[in-house]
Design a protein around this motif. Structure first.
Motif, mmCIF file in Angstrom:
data_model
loop_
_atom_site.group_PDB
_atom_site.id
_atom_site.type_symbol
_atom_site.label_atom_id
_atom_site.label_comp_id
_atom_site.label_asym_id
_atom_site.label_seq_id
_atom_site.Cartn_x
_atom_site.Cartn_y
_atom_site.Cartn_z
ATOM 1 N N UNK A 282 0.827 -1.211 0.000
ATOM 2 C CA UNK A 282 0.000 0.000 0.000
ATOM 3 C C UNK A 282 0.859 1.258 0.000
ATOM 4 N N UNK A 283 1.963 1.236 0.723
ATOM 5 C CA UNK A 283 2.884 2.369 0.664
ATOM 6 C C UNK A 283 3.459 2.521 -0.742
ATOM 7 N N UNK A 284 3.806 1.388 -1.361
ATOM 8 C CA UNK A 284 4.361 1.437 -2.711
ATOM 9 C C UNK A 284 3.362 2.015 -3.704
ATOM 10 N N UNK A 285 2.070 1.736 -3.508
ATOM 11 C CA UNK A 285 1.059 2.298 -4.405
ATOM 12 C C UNK A 285 0.991 3.812 -4.284
ATOM 13 N N UNK B 140 5.089 8.872 -8.736
ATOM 14 C CA UNK B 140 6.113 8.593 -9.748
ATOM 15 C C UNK B 140 5.500 8.551 -11.144
ATOM 16 N N UNK B 141 4.396 7.841 -11.303
ATOM 17 C CA UNK B 141 3.787 7.726 -12.626
ATOM 18 C C UNK B 141 3.364 9.077 -13.177
ATOM 19 N N UNK B 142 2.820 9.930 -12.315
ATOM 20 C CA UNK B 142 2.399 11.249 -12.784
ATOM 21 C C UNK B 142 3.600 12.080 -13.237
ATOM 22 N N UNK B 143 4.697 11.979 -12.506
ATOM 23 C CA UNK B 143 5.884 12.732 -12.889
ATOM 24 C C UNK B 143 6.477 12.181 -14.183
ATOM 25 N N UNK B 144 6.531 10.866 -14.323
ATOM 26 C CA UNK B 144 7.041 10.266 -15.552
ATOM 27 C C UNK B 144 6.215 10.734 -16.748
ATOM 28 N N UNK B 145 4.890 10.728 -16.614
ATOM 29 C CA UNK B 145 4.024 11.140 -17.720
ATOM 30 C C UNK B 145 4.264 12.600 -18.096
#
Length: 204
Positions: free
Chosen positions: A126-129, A135-140
């Motif tokens: 849950x912490x990783x999520x 992270x995903x938003x920054x990568x995008x």
């Protein structure tokens, strides 16, 4: 059993309990957030809170997930809004960095991180999520900037990992009130780094 059922029926919505926990952290500090104190805030017994959350670790993680959900809504709106990729990246950084010493969200994050030493696999997942969403938003956003030519051809995933490590380190300094650091200084450091790394002319 009937008494327990009535207590559950009249218990406040779980989101109200999580909001109350976050408000207590903001107003009184994490050390004042006990099951007994939270129970008094929401008119529930410690036993009923334990029924819903099992442990204080679970209460803290649920509160963090609730807070992150609200931040995620704000983040999505900022990143989908008008402005250049760099302007939206600055907005992401501004949202990431704590407001100041004892920022309640970061105070909670630091406590959950500390307790993660003994967390089970579900807690770690849950912490990783939560981390993964940032992270995903920054990568995008970085990938969009690279594709449009606003940013040089960096690897979005690798660069995002480095930016977030930088933000985490500086944010901890702000959240714990490390002398010689404050939010304004940190934002200046990060924006200078982004200028040096993401200005296309700098790599010409």
């Amino acid at each position: 059993m009937a008494g327990t059922a009535r207590a559950r029926k009249h218990a406040p919505p779980r989101e109200d309990v999580l909001a109350a926990a976050m408000a207590m952290i903001a107003d009184r500090g994490l050390e004042k957030l006990t099951m007994a104190a939270l129970g008094r805030e929401v008119d529930m017994s410690s036993g009923h809170l334990l029924y819903y959350f099992r442990t204080k670790d679970e209460l803290l993680l649920r509160t963090l997930e609730w807070s992150e959900g609200r931040l995620g809504t704000v983040r999505a709106r900022l990143l989908a809004g008008p402005g250049t990729a760099r302007e939206r990246l600055d907005a992401y950084v501004d949202l990431y960095v704590p407001d100041g010493h004892r920022d309640p969200h970061w105070t909670l994050w630091l406590e959950v991180w500390n307790r993660s030493l003994n967390a089970d696999e579900d807690g770690r997942d849950r912490q990783a999520r939560i981390e993964g969403a940032w992270h995903r938003d920054l990568v995008a956003l970085l990938a969009e900037g690279v594709a449009s030519g606003a940013f040089p051809p960096v690897d979005p995933d690798r660069f995002a990992a480095r930016v977030r490590a930088l933000l985490d380190g500086f944010s901890i300094h702000v959240a714990i009130g490390l002398r010689g650091t404050d939010r304004a200084q940190i934002l200046t450091h990060v924006r200078e780094f982004l200028d040096e790394s993401l200005t296309p002319q700098a790599r010409a």
